[in-house]
Design a protein around this motif. Structure first.
Motif, PDB file in Angstrom:
ATOM      1  N   VAL A  98       4.723   9.642   3.436  1.00 45.28           N
ATOM      2  CA  VAL A  98       4.139   8.196   3.404  1.00 45.28           C
ATOM      3  C   VAL A  98       4.591   7.439   4.522  1.00 45.28           C
ATOM      4  O   VAL A  98       5.713   7.240   4.513  1.00 45.28           O
TER       5      VAL A  98
ATOM      6  N   ASN B  15      -0.817   8.764   5.441  1.00 43.26           N
ATOM      7  CA  ASN B  15      -0.025   9.843   4.696  1.00 43.26           C
ATOM      8  C   ASN B  15      -0.618  11.262   4.990  1.00 43.26           C
ATOM      9  O   ASN B  15      -1.632  11.294   5.312  1.00 43.26           O
ATOM     10  N   ILE B  16       0.010  12.336   4.629  1.00 42.08           N
ATOM     11  CA  ILE B  16      -0.221  13.520   4.855  1.00 42.08           C
ATOM     12  C   ILE B  16       0.133  14.090   3.457  1.00 42.08           C
ATOM     13  O   ILE B  16       1.424  13.826   2.990  1.00 42.08           O
ATOM     14  N   ILE B  17      -0.704  14.840   3.019  1.00 40.15           N
ATOM     15  CA  ILE B  17      -0.528  15.531   1.760  1.00 40.15           C
ATOM     16  C   ILE B  17      -0.376  16.940   1.801  1.00 40.15           C
ATOM     17  O   ILE B  17      -1.122  17.560   2.638  1.00 40.15           O
TER      18      ILE B  17
ATOM     19  N   GLU C 198      -4.620   8.118   8.365  1.00 45.73           N
ATOM     20  CA  GLU C 198      -3.216   8.633   9.187  1.00 45.73           C
ATOM     21  C   GLU C 198      -1.962   7.940   8.391  1.00 45.73           C
ATOM     22  O   GLU C 198      -0.941   7.724   9.178  1.00 45.73           O
TER      23      GLU C 198
ATOM     24  N   ALA D  41       3.585  14.115  -0.697  1.00 46.79           N
ATOM     25  CA  ALA D  41       2.952  13.194   0.057  1.00 46.79           C
ATOM     26  C   ALA D  41       4.209  12.690   0.812  1.00 46.79           C
ATOM     27  O   ALA D  41       4.978  12.118   0.544  1.00 46.79           O
TER      28      ALA D  41
ATOM     29  N   ARG E 241       0.944  -1.001   0.108  1.00 48.54           N
ATOM     30  CA  ARG E 241       0.035  -0.055   0.054  1.00 48.54           C
ATOM     31  C   ARG E 241       0.810   1.512   0.016  1.00 48.54           C
ATOM     32  O   ARG E 241       0.673   2.343  -0.715  1.00 48.54           O
TER      33      ARG E 241
ATOM     34  N   GLU F  14       1.066   4.199  -2.821  1.00 45.30           N
ATOM     35  CA  GLU F  14       1.060   5.678  -2.672  1.00 45.30           C
ATOM     36  C   GLU F  14       2.121   6.465  -3.163  1.00 45.30           C
ATOM     37  O   GLU F  14       1.918   7.514  -3.788  1.00 45.30           O
TER      38      GLU F  14
END
Lengths: 439, 439
Positions: A377, A413-415, A411, A375, A231, A235
């Motif tokens: 990740v 990943n943060i973009i 939670e 991103a 996953r 991403e």
């Protein structure tokens, strides 16, 4: 224990590289099924055999002169055979290839010969059985890969072969025509073989010691990723990281077979292990950083929009009418921002804005171009409090202006949205705070 | 220079408070138009005159005994008149009110008498002219406020009156029936009067020294906000801050008239200035923190959803079908999260999930209940790098788990999702890092 080992072009570019590969294979008896690519570049200015094959075929099939390049291809293999001291002659194969080029057997056929010939050399060198991929990997008449048929037949075929070499990159259609996977398709072949033989592991040998935390063009010598989940990989790939193609992951992922990315030139390095899931605590809080430039944001303001049922849907309707997919849609109070690919959006810009005005009567619509999305990740982010704080403090310290933040409930990943110009410094700052500071 | 001054119920609860108000008005000749509320509570256990009027009317209009409460109301005004040493007798007004209660002239009529009588007392005390709001503020037959007619007639009426008292909270319908604004409607009257006379400022005098940065029930003695824009105010109000009602802001906002929230008990305090826009650098990076509990998040996962045109629109369609408005929709890669009001969502929960499955065939849908949303609002955030870093470091330090982050391109607010249980510690942590640490 059964391992499928795939070797990339640079691992097989010369006799010297072949010898490294031979040592790797012989050092572990489980390495029973080998998937070679075609010989790659020996130096930066060198040519890949596959590219030479395309050029040669284009000449031969159009009646142009192709002798010189054909000889160069032949010479590449002869040098390898000679360097390895093999008692092997490819004259028959080359004669047939030449005939087929003139008979216009297709560009896919031409390209596939790089792997085909390398497979013959490899089988001879290792003393493994050669299995032509044309007889084991199948496509339908339209060129769609037949996963079930291939899995069944390949499985049966290899059941009784203890050790085999299966060239990567190609298979055949019902009429026998050769069909290739998209470029880099040897990765796909390796994955298909691993699935068919129910391998314990699929080793993908390249010229790097695994996937790197971020792009080495942006950060000097980034550390490799030790373990990554499928996953996380998807991403990072989605956000622009050059990792394995999705098609190369799908067959083994379905079977829960891990992939190990290894370095032929540094076989002592553990490389990157790609797994479905793992209890192993990641070494760093973040697994990887990837990003892309070339986004555009459409900022819509309207008093009390949150209480207007259907507001968001109507806005997205407009984008859909013009076939524009949106990347992110962060919202504040009375504001909503849509991030889209600039190149998809630019032609419809004014139509979309007019459409938004008609659809929701906003107070104000504003555009900002030349934005990048980054991103961050990592499965480790879920348990590590303060990740967001560290990211945004590091960005502030690097004088990067954060234009957008999007973190949903996953939670994982943060973009982050920044200006195109801030892209490199932002990635470097995030890398430094999570990796450099922890080494 | 023309100022409209509105005084709240606690500022006019007793003769002692009236004297403070008198001093405030007399200390500035520009305070020419006064809008009083009805007398409020003198102590925590006291009754508001408006509440007594409702109770008295309900008794009188249904034939029940009302004499005792009617006397108590009369007594409140007599004490004020006596305490101020005025030569004023309200017997005639009270007789008429009693008749109208028995004649069932309506609850709005009853409630409005608190302001009406206080207006008469105030006018007498100040020596200003009394203008009955029934003759100057107009509603249509359906009870909708007639902004243009009111503005025009009130403007004409006050043009030739140098100093006037106009009671707050009510006006009249075409047939003369009294109609009130919603509770707290004296703020609206003040704003309407300010617009009509083109006031330089609208002073709204209360019992606090302006709006506070956050809710005093969550943080002890929060500092007041010095200057706030209309927009910031609306954002904080939307997220649950008790500030001025939107209707009280609209008339003056349209005219660019600033509102000054002041404290009758501490007239030396500058209070909060509400402006359309300002160059004044805010004292703190953030202007205010507000939030609400009771949200629910629906987390949708699907591989490659970002490249599916119409994915987001189809998801929002489902919510719209059930009349559910969404608050925020942060997205990651392959994930999208929808924040909704739990009480709106709970009855349709399973239908919505089924609808999402039909609409977009997700890989996975997950719900999380009992979430709170916190808005950090501030025009100063746009120019201050590192705001997000400070917020999320402070939250990490307070051991708050951040469930969602949403910051669009407006950069005027950041929305943070936390568990209901983390709501108070999160607000306190943000307050401390931006305010306590800076004092």
């Amino acid at each position: 224990m059964k391992k499928v080992v795939k070797f990339g072009g640079s691992s097989l570019a010369s006799a010297k590289q072949f010898k490294k590969v031979g040592e790797i294979i012989r050092s572990d008896k489980a390495r029973r099924y080998v998937v070679p690519s075609a010989p790659g570049k020996r130096s930066k200015t060198d040519e890949k055999v596959t590219d030479m094959l395309y050029a040669c075929y284009d000449a031969a099939s159009t009646g142009a002169s192709y002798g010189k390049i054909f000889s160069k291809i032949k010479e590449r293999y002869e040098q390898i055979i000679e360097g390895l001291g093999l008692n092997l002659n490819l004259d028959f194969e080359f004669k047939k290839i030449e005939e087929n080029f003139i008979a216009k057997k297709g560009r896919d056929y031409a390209a596939s010969r790089g792997e085909y010939l390398n497979g013959i050399v490899m089988a001879n060198y290792l003393g493994y059985e050669f299995v032509d991929a044309a007889e084991a990997i199948f496509f339908d008449d339209n060129g769609n890969f037949l996963a079930d048929k291939t899995d069944q037949e390949l499985s049966q075929r290899l059941e009784h072969i203890d050790r085999a070499v299966i060239p990567g990159f190609y298979g055949s259609k019902p009429d026998g025509t050769i069909k290739t996977f998209s470029r880099g398709g040897s990765d796909v072949t390796g994955s298909i073989v691993a699935k068919a033989i129910h391998a314990d592991i699929y080793e993908n040998w390249t010229d790097v010691s695994g996937f790197l935390v971020t792009d080495p063009r942006l950060v000097e010598n980034p550390v490799p990723i030790e373990t990554i989940t499928y996953r996380e990989l998807r991403e990072l790939a989605y956000m622009g990281a050059s990792v394995l193609h999705e098609d190369a992951i799908f067959p083994v992922r379905k079977e829960g077979i891990p992939i190990n990315i290894r370095n032929t030139n540094k076989p002592e390095d553990p490389g990157t292990l790609i797994v479905e899931s793992t209890c192993r605590k990641p070494k760093y809080v973040i697994t990887g950083i990837a990003g892309k430039k070339g986004f555009c944001s459409i900022n819509i303001e309207k008093a009390m929009m949150n209480s207007e049922i259907g507001f968001g849907r109507k806005v997205l309707d407009v984008f859909e009418q013009y076939g524009i997919s949106f990347e992110h849609m962060p919202s504040g109070i009375d504001t909503m921002t849509i991030f889209v690919h600039q190149d998809e959006f630019v032609d419809y810009e004014q139509s979309v804005i007019a459409g938004i005005h008609r659809a929701v009567q906003p107070d104000f619509v504003d555009l900002e171009a030349d934005l990048a999305l980054i991103a961050v990740v990592g499965r480790g982010m879920k348990s590590a409090r303060g990740t967001a704080g560290r990211i945004f403090s590091a960005l502030a310290h690097a004088r990067v202006n954060v234009k957008m933040i999007d973190q949903g409930s996953s939670e994982l990943n943060i973009i982050i949205g920044v200006k195109n110009d801030d892209f490199e410094p932002a990635i470097k700052a995030i890398y430094d705070i999570f990796i450099t500071a922890e080494i």
